[in-house]
Motif scaffolding. Structure first.
Motif, PDB file in Angstrom:
ATOM      1  N   VAL A   2      -6.465 -13.545   9.437  1.00 14.41           N
ATOM      2  CA  VAL A   2      -6.611 -12.373   8.586  1.00 14.41           C
ATOM      3  C   VAL A   2      -7.565 -12.601   7.336  1.00 14.41           C
ATOM      4  O   VAL A   2      -7.377 -13.672   6.787  1.00 14.41           O
ATOM      5  CB  VAL A   2      -5.327 -11.579   7.994  1.00 14.41           C
ATOM      6  CG1 VAL A   2      -5.638 -10.518   6.890  1.00 14.41           C
ATOM      7  CG2 VAL A   2      -4.362 -11.518   9.296  1.00 14.41           C
ATOM      8  N   ALA A  24      -8.478  -5.746   4.561  1.00 13.20           N
ATOM      9  CA  ALA A  24      -8.178  -6.741   5.494  1.00 13.20           C
ATOM     10  C   ALA A  24      -9.078  -6.424   6.680  1.00 13.20           C
ATOM     11  O   ALA A  24      -9.314  -5.433   7.377  1.00 13.20           O
ATOM     12  CB  ALA A  24      -6.624  -6.842   5.923  1.00 13.20           C
ATOM     13  N   PHE A  29      -2.997  -5.901  10.793  1.00 12.54           N
ATOM     14  CA  PHE A  29      -3.207  -6.011   9.538  1.00 12.54           C
ATOM     15  C   PHE A  29      -1.727  -5.149   9.285  1.00 12.54           C
ATOM     16  O   PHE A  29      -0.735  -5.539   8.372  1.00 12.54           O
ATOM     17  CB  PHE A  29      -4.178  -4.943   8.748  1.00 12.54           C
ATOM     18  CG  PHE A  29      -3.767  -4.677   7.328  1.00 12.54           C
ATOM     19  CD1 PHE A  29      -3.298  -3.496   7.156  1.00 12.54           C
ATOM     20  CD2 PHE A  29      -3.816  -5.385   6.291  1.00 12.54           C
ATOM     21  CE1 PHE A  29      -3.087  -2.847   5.899  1.00 12.54           C
ATOM     22  CE2 PHE A  29      -3.595  -5.121   4.780  1.00 12.54           C
ATOM     23  CZ  PHE A  29      -3.182  -3.885   4.733  1.00 12.54           C
ATOM     24  N   TYR A  32       1.822  -7.300   8.663  1.00 14.31           N
ATOM     25  CA  TYR A  32       2.099  -8.312   7.609  1.00 14.31           C
ATOM     26  C   TYR A  32       2.537  -7.511   6.511  1.00 14.31           C
ATOM     27  O   TYR A  32       2.282  -6.685   6.152  1.00 14.31           O
ATOM     28  CB  TYR A  32       0.632  -9.096   7.245  1.00 14.31           C
ATOM     29  CG  TYR A  32       0.006  -9.771   8.363  1.00 14.31           C
ATOM     30  CD1 TYR A  32      -0.592  -9.441   9.145  1.00 14.31           C
ATOM     31  CD2 TYR A  32       0.451 -11.234   8.367  1.00 14.31           C
ATOM     32  CE1 TYR A  32      -1.340 -10.300  10.223  1.00 14.31           C
ATOM     33  CE2 TYR A  32       0.221 -12.059   9.213  1.00 14.31           C
ATOM     34  CZ  TYR A  32      -0.800 -11.683  10.309  1.00 14.31           C
ATOM     35  OH  TYR A  32      -1.342 -12.335  10.985  1.00 14.31           O
ATOM     36  N   ASN A  77      -6.662  -0.228   7.029  1.00 15.22           N
ATOM     37  CA  ASN A  77      -6.405  -1.810   6.859  1.00 15.22           C
ATOM     38  C   ASN A  77      -6.524  -2.145   5.140  1.00 15.22           C
ATOM     39  O   ASN A  77      -7.411  -3.274   4.821  1.00 15.22           O
ATOM     40  CB  ASN A  77      -7.534  -2.649   7.461  1.00 15.22           C
ATOM     41  CG  ASN A  77      -7.126  -2.845   8.954  1.00 15.22           C
ATOM     42  OD1 ASN A  77      -5.923  -2.311   9.207  1.00 15.22           O
ATOM     43  ND2 ASN A  77      -7.672  -3.839   9.673  1.00 15.22           N
TER      44      ASN A  77
END
Length: 123
Positions: A2, A24, A29, A32, A77
């Motif tokens: 990432v 990101a 994504f 996380y 993201n």
């Protein structure tokens, strides 16, 4: 893997507002946990706010509760940090970080980091 890129920092007067973004790239994504940390000159990097990827539960340092709001848009993201009622002591480099584990106040629990964006609050 990432990659994280922050934006939105700048110079603001005390009492003002800023909105930071962390975009990101890479895979998954949304899987996380994401947090914001900050580091002022001569000080340790400290946790500011975090948000889980499941359920969107949020966590804040006591110093920013009621003034900062963390949010995320998984479709874009992107992680955000809305900062209101800024104080000179909020001056720092703000970094976003991603973790495969639960949201943690400890920087060593994070797997990926952005380069950071400078926030300066004048009195």
């Amino acid at each position: 893997q990432v990659q994280l890129v922050e934006s939105g920092g700048g110079l603001v007067q005390a009492g003002g507002s800023l909105r930071l973004s962390c975009t990101a790239s890479g895979r998954a994504f949304r899987r996380y946990g994401m947090s914001w940390f900050r580091q002022a000159p001569g000080k340790e990097r400290e946790f500011v706010a975090g948000i889980r990827w499941i359920g969107g539960d949020t966590y804040y340092a006591d110093s920013v509760k009621g003034r900062f709001t963390v949010s995320r848009d998984n479709a874009k993201n992107t992680l955000y940090l809305q900062m209101n009622s800024l104080k000179p002591e909020d001056t720092a480099v703000y970094c976003c970080a991603a973790t495969n584990g639960p949201i943690s106040y400890y920087r060593y629990e994070y797997d990926y980091w952005g380069q950071g964006t400078q926030v300066t609050v004048s009195s």
